[in-house]
Design an enzyme around this catalytic site. Structure first.
Site, PDB file in Angstrom:
ATOM      1  N   GLU A   1      -6.136   8.247   5.068  1.00 21.65           N
ATOM      2  CA  GLU A   1      -6.301   6.819   5.250  1.00 21.65           C
ATOM      3  C   GLU A   1      -5.126   6.245   4.590  1.00 21.65           C
ATOM      4  O   GLU A   1      -4.533   5.472   5.207  1.00 21.65           O
ATOM      5  CB  GLU A   1      -7.456   6.224   5.177  1.00 21.65           C
ATOM      6  CG  GLU A   1      -8.730   6.816   5.882  1.00 21.65           C
ATOM      7  CD  GLU A   1     -10.177   6.513   5.188  1.00 21.65           C
ATOM      8  OE1 GLU A   1     -10.322   7.216   4.364  1.00 21.65           O
ATOM      9  OE2 GLU A   1     -10.729   5.506   6.077  1.00 21.65           O
TER      10      GLU A   1
ATOM     11  N   ARG B   1     -16.102  -1.984   2.018  1.00 21.23           N
ATOM     12  CA  ARG B   1     -14.736  -1.279   1.476  1.00 21.23           C
ATOM     13  C   ARG B   1     -13.713  -2.426   1.397  1.00 21.23           C
ATOM     14  O   ARG B   1     -12.794  -2.430   0.682  1.00 21.23           O
ATOM     15  CB  ARG B   1     -14.344  -0.057   2.603  1.00 21.23           C
ATOM     16  CG  ARG B   1     -13.040   0.517   1.834  1.00 21.23           C
ATOM     17  CD  ARG B   1     -13.014   1.783   2.563  1.00 21.23           C
ATOM     18  NE  ARG B   1     -13.737   3.022   2.037  1.00 21.23           N
ATOM     19  CZ  ARG B   1     -13.312   3.885   1.058  1.00 21.23           C
ATOM     20  NH1 ARG B   1     -11.960   3.447   0.537  1.00 21.23           N
ATOM     21  NH2 ARG B   1     -14.095   4.722   0.587  1.00 21.23           N
TER      22      ARG B   1
END
Ligand code: MTE
Ligand code: HPA
Ligand code: MOS
Length: 780
Positions: free
Chosen positions: A715, A311
């Site tokens: 997030e 990621r």
């Protein structure tokens, strides 16, 4: 009235405040004969365990047994991806690693018993830094490379080039509820657990693996968590397995709840990174090429480090198009806690790199950083380095423009400059940064969810789904979705605690996808039930099923009030017609795919966008800073629960500010975590709330194809805190020209020395010396 879109308070808000909301460890009084577990801790960061003798502990009062590898029927390993986490290790891999667990009648006897266990070690040399790991070739995995274009050639051809290195610090989750689990043998011969876990299905899997029993013999329930932030995506598993082992061995319930210090010293954190980069750009500040190497400090075991590194690699572009890009990643193996998921999951580290680079480019060319950022934004038709088209790229510029206006960015830039011209040592800085964050689990298979909705004959409803509640408001949002989908009164809906015997094979509640996935699965189940009930109501009301209108527990013919039924009457009629009043729901995210061999595909269903403006003030004598004002604009699509989303944005931002400006993890030369409590680990608090704090949602932003047109919010706001870091660098830049090098965490010492360096380089050496002398005189 529709419930989705209403600013309702969190479903447990009242319980959170009064203390009535129960957490895993609050349940201990309900289990008579319960035993307490405490680990035997290794006093070395790296060692061979040469001898383990529990006999003295076994003779101690109140000690019931000591769990060692001899008690493991199955595989004594709790590694979630790679099986590299022995629960009873023979090689100690980090300081304070548990090597055995003592079960006592009380917590005190278990603790004393743990001290009485005799363990001998042969110490080995630990690897405690990424640099050391690189030098010694100590890696869990890598290198992995994603590339587009001829980076080396483009770098060589670029008009300008910069190179650099950045250290990025880790972060302790500091969830208020530490890791907690409670295991017992249930009446039908199975093993049951309460666990504070984001991933009940994986906790079930690991318990079954360790006990060597099929998964259907294990039931895991997560009532709610007192915060998780990624720290309970995998790290709850090991404790659950130990408690289950203990229950199985003794036949008594076993409880584990870590003290704060234990939790901080033995559980994983956000990954520290070392980054090396080279970037080429033209005279206007447009990126031509970038080569980026990411070294993640994975700690002792692999855990989720590969996905987290992945990621990070997906997010080194943030909102910017880099024509030629080569990003390479390694997971380093060090003798520290096993670093794990933490809000953003590597994204923050990746995005920090490009923001750092763009500021360096701006300072090199003496251009305003926002101008350089804008020039590099993705435009319609462009794709990321992993081949995903940035379909709604216009949103980046739209959010940017709106935020610049609402925050009065241009005027405040001038005010800041004027303030700095008038103040020699007290300076201000302002910065704006964008966020583009990919939504979906990067491992495509996890993007699925199930639900089970039960309607009882009195019209009351139980909603089961695979998501867990950690304070983020998932249950609130799902309740809102179910109320609207069934047309019942809010009191008719009961959200059940997450249990593996209701929905099997669930994914972790993570990747901000809790509502996207579970909300859609619940909606699917509710639609099935609603279709049944509409047919029944249509017969009763003598209308078309499509005209049977369900709202707030009443059923009528749309718009007409001559006949009104209650929801319960329709349910009872359906029951009498022998129709099913329960339904499963299922959802899988469409259109996503990714080829891990070519590193190309569409891993994300969509991007969540946002931008932030932060203004800070820095005292050049001390490096001390504070955030004066923050303006956040977040694209939450069509918000299902605006109050919940606002909480997520504010909390995420402040957590990011903590990561970037306050929270320092210090491992000493022996590999002991020196910052192991709230007294030594500096956390953000009320005092870090910007006195002026504006949070707005992007309007007209409904996201097609996502439940209720909403977008994930858990997030992405954390990465808005990068604007604070950039604002601090802006202050440093006010002391002289040139690139601002600043490691992250930017502690006040680092800020102080960065200012000193800038002053020295700018020919302000005399004043820098004066500054240093002044500092000396101040005795600091
Ligand atoms: N908010 C609170 N209050 N507590 C948490 O533990 N975890 C964050 C975020 N917001 C967290 C939180 C993380 S890391 C994620 S991935 C998401 O919530 C998970 O929940 P969601 O998918 O339902 O948004
Ligand atoms: N995000 C969060 N958690 C995860 C992911 C992800 O992309 N993949 C596996 N666990
Ligand atoms: Mo969140 S780091 O995906 O649990």
């Amino acid at each position: 009235m529709k419930r989705t879109g209403q600013p309702l308070h969190h479903e447990s808000a009242h319980g959170h405040v009064t203390g009535e909301a129960l957490y895993t460890d609050d349940l201990l009084g309900r289990y008579p004969g319960l035993l307490h577990a405490w680990p035997v801790l290794a006093p070395h960061a790296h060692a061979e365990l040469t001898h383990l003798d529990p006999s003295a502990a076994l003779a101690a009062p109140g000690v019931v047994t000591v769990l060692t590898s001899a008690d493991v029927a199955g595989e004594g390993d709790s590694g979630p991806v790679r099986h590299d986490e022995p629960i009873f290790p023979s090689e100690v891999m980090f300081h304070n690693q548990p090597v055995a667990w003592v079960l006592g009648e009380t917590l005190e006897t278990a603790r004393l018993g743990a001290l009485a266990v005799v363990a001998k070690y042969q110490p080995l040399a630990p690897i405690l830094s990424v640099e050391d790991a690189i030098a010694r070739g100590s890696f869990h995995s890598g290198p992995v490379t994603i590339r587009r274009g001829e980076t080396a050639a483009e770098l060589a051809r670029s008009e300008h080039r910069i190179e650099g290195e950045i250290h990025i610090g880790g972060q302790e989750h500091f969830y208020l509820e530490t890791q907690a689990t409670l295991a017992w043998l249930d009446a039908s011969g199975g093993v049951s657990l309460h666990s504070s876990t984001q991933h009940p299905s994986e906790t079930q899997e690991i318990v079954a693996r360790v006990l060597d029993i099929p998964r259907h013999m294990v039931t895991v329930e997560c009532l709610r968590m007192g915060g998780a932030f990624g720290g309970k995506e995998t790290q709850a598993n090991c404790f659950a397995a130990v408690a289950a082992l203990g229950a199985r061995k003794t036949g008594r319930p076993v409880r584990i709840r870590l003290s704060r210090r234990l939790d901080m010293t033995i559980t994983g954190k956000r990954h520290p990174f070392l980054v090396r980069f080279a970037a080429g750009f033209d005279g206007d500040g447009r990126l031509q090429a970038a080569r980026i190497q990411l070294f993640a400090d994975g700690g002792w075991s692999l855990d989720l480090s590969e996905a987290i590194l992945g990621r990070a690699m997906f997010h080194v572009d943030n909102a910017y198009y880099v024509p030629a890009l080569e990003v390479t990643g390694f997971v380093c193996k060090t003798h520290k806690t096993s670093q794990t998921a933490f809000r953003g999951f590597g994204g923050p580290q990746g995005m920090l790199v490009i923001e750092d680079i763009l500021d360096r480019i701006a300072r090199t060319l003496e251009l305003p950083p926002p101008v350089v950022r804008e020039r590099n934004f993705y435009r319609e038709g462009q794709s990321t380095h992993y081949g995903q088209p940035v379909k709604d790229a216009e949103r980046i510029a739209r959010i940017w423009g709106l935020l610049k206006e609402s925050s009065r960015f241009a005027a405040r830039r001038e005010e800041v400059d004027a303030f700095n011209a008038a103040n020699r040592y007290c300076r201000r800085g302002i910065a704006i940064t964008p966020v583009k964050f990919g939504i979906s689990f990067t491992a495509t298979l996890y993007n699925q969810a199930g639900a089970l909705v039960l309607i009882y004959r009195d019209g009351s409803v139980q909603v089961n789904h695979g998501g867990t509640e950690m304070g983020q408001g998932l249950y609130t949002k799902i309740a809102q979705i179910a109320v609207d989908a069934l047309g019942v009164r809010p009191e008719a809906i009961r959200l059940m605690p997450t249990r593996t015997d209701k929905i099997p094979n669930t994914s972790a509640t993570a990747a901000s996808s809790g509502t996207d996935l579970n909300g859609a699965a619940v909606l699917d189940a509710c639609r099935t039930l609603r279709a049944t009930l509409e047919r029944v109501a249509a017969e009763m009301l003598e209308c078309n099923p499509a005209d049977a209108h369900f709202e707030n527990g009443r059923v009528d013919i749309s718009g007409r009030r001559e006949r009104v039924l209650t929801f319960a009457e329709v349910v009872e009629a359906a029951y009498r017609q022998r129709l099913p009043l329960f339904a499963s729901g299922y959802y899988r995210t469409p259109e996503i795919h990714y080829d891990p061999k070519t590193h190309q595909g569409r891993p994300f269903y969509y991007y969540a966008y946002g931008a932030a403006v932060s203004e800070v003030e820095v005292d050049a004598f001390t490096g001390q800073y504070r955030v004066l004002r923050a303006d956040l604009l977040e694209d939450v699509g069509e918000s299902i629960s605006p109050l919940v989303d606002r909480g997520q944005i504010e909390g995420g931002f402040i957590q990011g500010v903590g990561w970037l400006t306050l929270e320092e993890l210090v491992w000493d030369a022996e590999g002991r975590l020196a910052t192991n409590g709230a007294s030594t680990y500096k956390l953000p608090s009320w005092s870090e709330m910007p006195p002026e704090f504006h949070v707005d949602f992007l309007t007209r932003a409904a996201e097609p194809g996502v439940v209720c047109g909403s977008k994930a919010v858990g997030e992405p706001p954390l990465m808005m805190a990068l604007s604070v870091r950039e604002a601090i660098r802006d202050v440093v830049a006010s002391f002289g020209p040139g690139v601002v090098e600043l490691d992250s965490l930017c502690t006040l010492e680092r800020v102080f020395f960065a200012i000193q360096r800038t002053r020295a380089v700018s020919g302000d050496a005399a004043s820098a010396e004066v500054g240093a002398a002044e500092m000396g005189a101040l005795g600091s």
